[in-house]
Motif scaffolding. Structure first.
Motif, mmCIF file in Angstrom:
data_model
loop_
_atom_site.group_PDB
_atom_site.id
_atom_site.type_symbol
_atom_site.label_atom_id
_atom_site.label_comp_id
_atom_site.label_asym_id
_atom_site.label_seq_id
_atom_site.Cartn_x
_atom_site.Cartn_y
_atom_site.Cartn_z
ATOM 1 N N SER A 272 38.019 42.440 27.331
ATOM 2 C CA SER A 272 39.341 41.808 27.312
ATOM 3 C C SER A 272 39.212 40.317 27.614
ATOM 4 O O SER A 272 38.584 39.932 28.600
ATOM 5 N N ARG A 273 39.820 39.493 26.766
ATOM 6 C CA ARG A 273 39.772 38.056 27.012
ATOM 7 C C ARG A 273 40.431 37.710 28.340
ATOM 8 O O ARG A 273 39.932 36.876 29.106
ATOM 9 N N GLU A 274 41.555 38.357 28.633
ATOM 10 C CA GLU A 274 42.265 38.090 29.889
ATOM 11 C C GLU A 274 41.386 38.414 31.087
ATOM 12 O O GLU A 274 41.340 37.658 32.072
ATOM 13 N N GLN A 275 40.665 39.535 31.013
ATOM 14 C CA GLN A 275 39.804 39.919 32.121
ATOM 15 C C GLN A 275 38.608 38.983 32.237
ATOM 16 O O GLN A 275 38.180 38.628 33.339
ATOM 17 N N ILE B 8 38.603 35.840 31.367
ATOM 18 C CA ILE B 8 39.125 34.598 31.952
ATOM 19 C C ILE B 8 39.270 34.749 33.457
ATOM 20 O O ILE B 8 38.872 33.874 34.236
ATOM 21 N N LEU B 9 39.830 35.882 33.885
ATOM 22 C CA LEU B 9 40.039 36.125 35.312
ATOM 23 C C LEU B 9 38.714 36.068 36.065
ATOM 24 O O LEU B 9 38.611 35.418 37.118
ATOM 25 N N ASP C 143 38.552 28.323 27.075
ATOM 26 C CA ASP C 143 38.671 29.008 28.366
ATOM 27 C C ASP C 143 37.609 28.493 29.336
ATOM 28 O O ASP C 143 37.878 28.296 30.526
#
Length: 343
Positions: free
Chosen positions: A101-104, A106-107, A131
């Motif tokens: 996941s891109r969001e994960q 990034i996190l 990112d």
């Protein structure tokens, strides 16, 4: 009470400082003294307090490894190698699962859990260059994996184009001419799938063949089911390759299953080459020819680069980000060579 340095020093008849030098593998100890101290350590069962040692340096003694798929044998093998490499430096590895996941990603890259780790090894598949450019805080970070980035971070990755060309060259030398590529993607051109597809095209062109887009099969993912489905679609389209170069071993294993179900033999009718050298490919009904990345070297280099960055944090550290390419090799097995004495 546990055994401490003073106990070891008394048993060996040396100073506490000498014991410390041996434990820390400092060079200025004679071989005879080192052997005497080591015998005392073994006899007493002394174990260094690594937690206290790291805390004295203002560190936790923990690094994180973030990978996209825990169930993918390649990432599992790399994780094991990273854990082994870190242990040789008295570091513990915290494993993080980003599920691609891109969001994960990034996190994780922006410093999630930064209060409990000294550094991060990240294997991204969805993260974009912007990112990474936006990263302003967080512990030292090293990238692994074949996706390309223009970013100020050490990156450990094999040469995907050269590896793909070696795989296709092997098939061409066997006399195969209709070589399919399974595992193409429609997203970022910096994905490793695009690099391996590029290697496929370059080697065919160098041989004097025109790469046929009709022999390129896209997949939604990189699992066995994706390879089986892609192989089925290719055969249903009327295209009959005499060889397959698959994005990875799992795609190749799935493709071989479909070929078997359609009554086609491997390698008699269709030769197959994978990528990654996972254990499953070595022990299937037909062992798989594959590109073997040097996974232990990838892990060792990633850990060493990260620890160098950790040691240099706040002092400038290494001047520039490094791109390091470990080796790879083509491992020839039954899916292209056939069984000894057989097809």
């Amino acid at each position: 009470m546990g055994v401490n340095l003073k106990d070891v020093a008394q048993r060996a008849g040396v100073s506490v400082k000498t014991v410390s030098n041996v434990v820390n593998n400092f060079p200025h100890v004679t071989p005879a003294t080192r052997a005497r101290v080591q015998r005392a350590i073994d006899d007493l069962g002394y174990r260094p307090n690594m937690t206290a040692r790291h805390l004295r340096k203002g560190r936790t003694g923990i690094i994180a490894l973030a990978i996209p798929e825990l169930g993918n044998p390649y990432f599992a093998e790399v994780a094991g190698d990273v854990i082994d490499a870190a242990a040789r430096h008295q570091y513990t590895v915290l494993l993080d699962h980003t599920v691609g996941s891109r969001e994960q990603e990034i996190l994780v890259s922006q410093g999630f859990r930064s209060h409990v780790i000294d550094g991060l090894i990240l294997s991204p598949i969805r993260l974009e260059a912007e990112d990474l450019a936006a990263r302003r805080t967080g512990p030292p970070m090293v990238l692994i994996g074949e996706r390309e980035y223009d970013a100020p971070y050490d990156h450990i990755a094999i040469d995907n184009v050269a590896a793909a060309r070696a795989a296709v060259r092997h098939l061409l030398r066997l006399g195969r001419r209709r070589i399919a590529f399974l595992g193409a993607r429609h997203d970022s051109v910096r994905q490793p799938a695009h690099l391996r597809l590029r290697g496929w095209r370059e080697e065919l062109t160098a041989f004097g063949l025109r790469p046929s887009q009709s022999l390129v099969a896209a997949t939604d993912g990189y699992g066995r089911e994706d390879g089986a489905a892609a192989m089925g679609r290719l055969l249903d389209s009327g295209e009959r390759p005499d060889a397959v170069f698959a994005y990875n071993d799992m795609v190749a294993v799935g493709a071989m299953r479909t070929l078997s179900e359609r009554g086609l033999s491997v390698p008699g009718d269709v030769a197959v080459v994978g990528f990654d050298d996972i254990e499953e490919g070595r022990y299937g009904p037909v062992s798989l020819t594959t590109v073997r990345p040097d996974k232990p070297a990838i892990a060792r280099l990633a850990v060493e680069c990260l620890l160098e960055r950790i040691a240099g944090a706040g002092t400038g550290g290494p001047a520039a980000a490094r791109r390091i390419s470990p080796g790879h090799e083509l491992v020839v097995r039954e899916s292209t060579a056939g069984r000894a004495g057989g097809a």
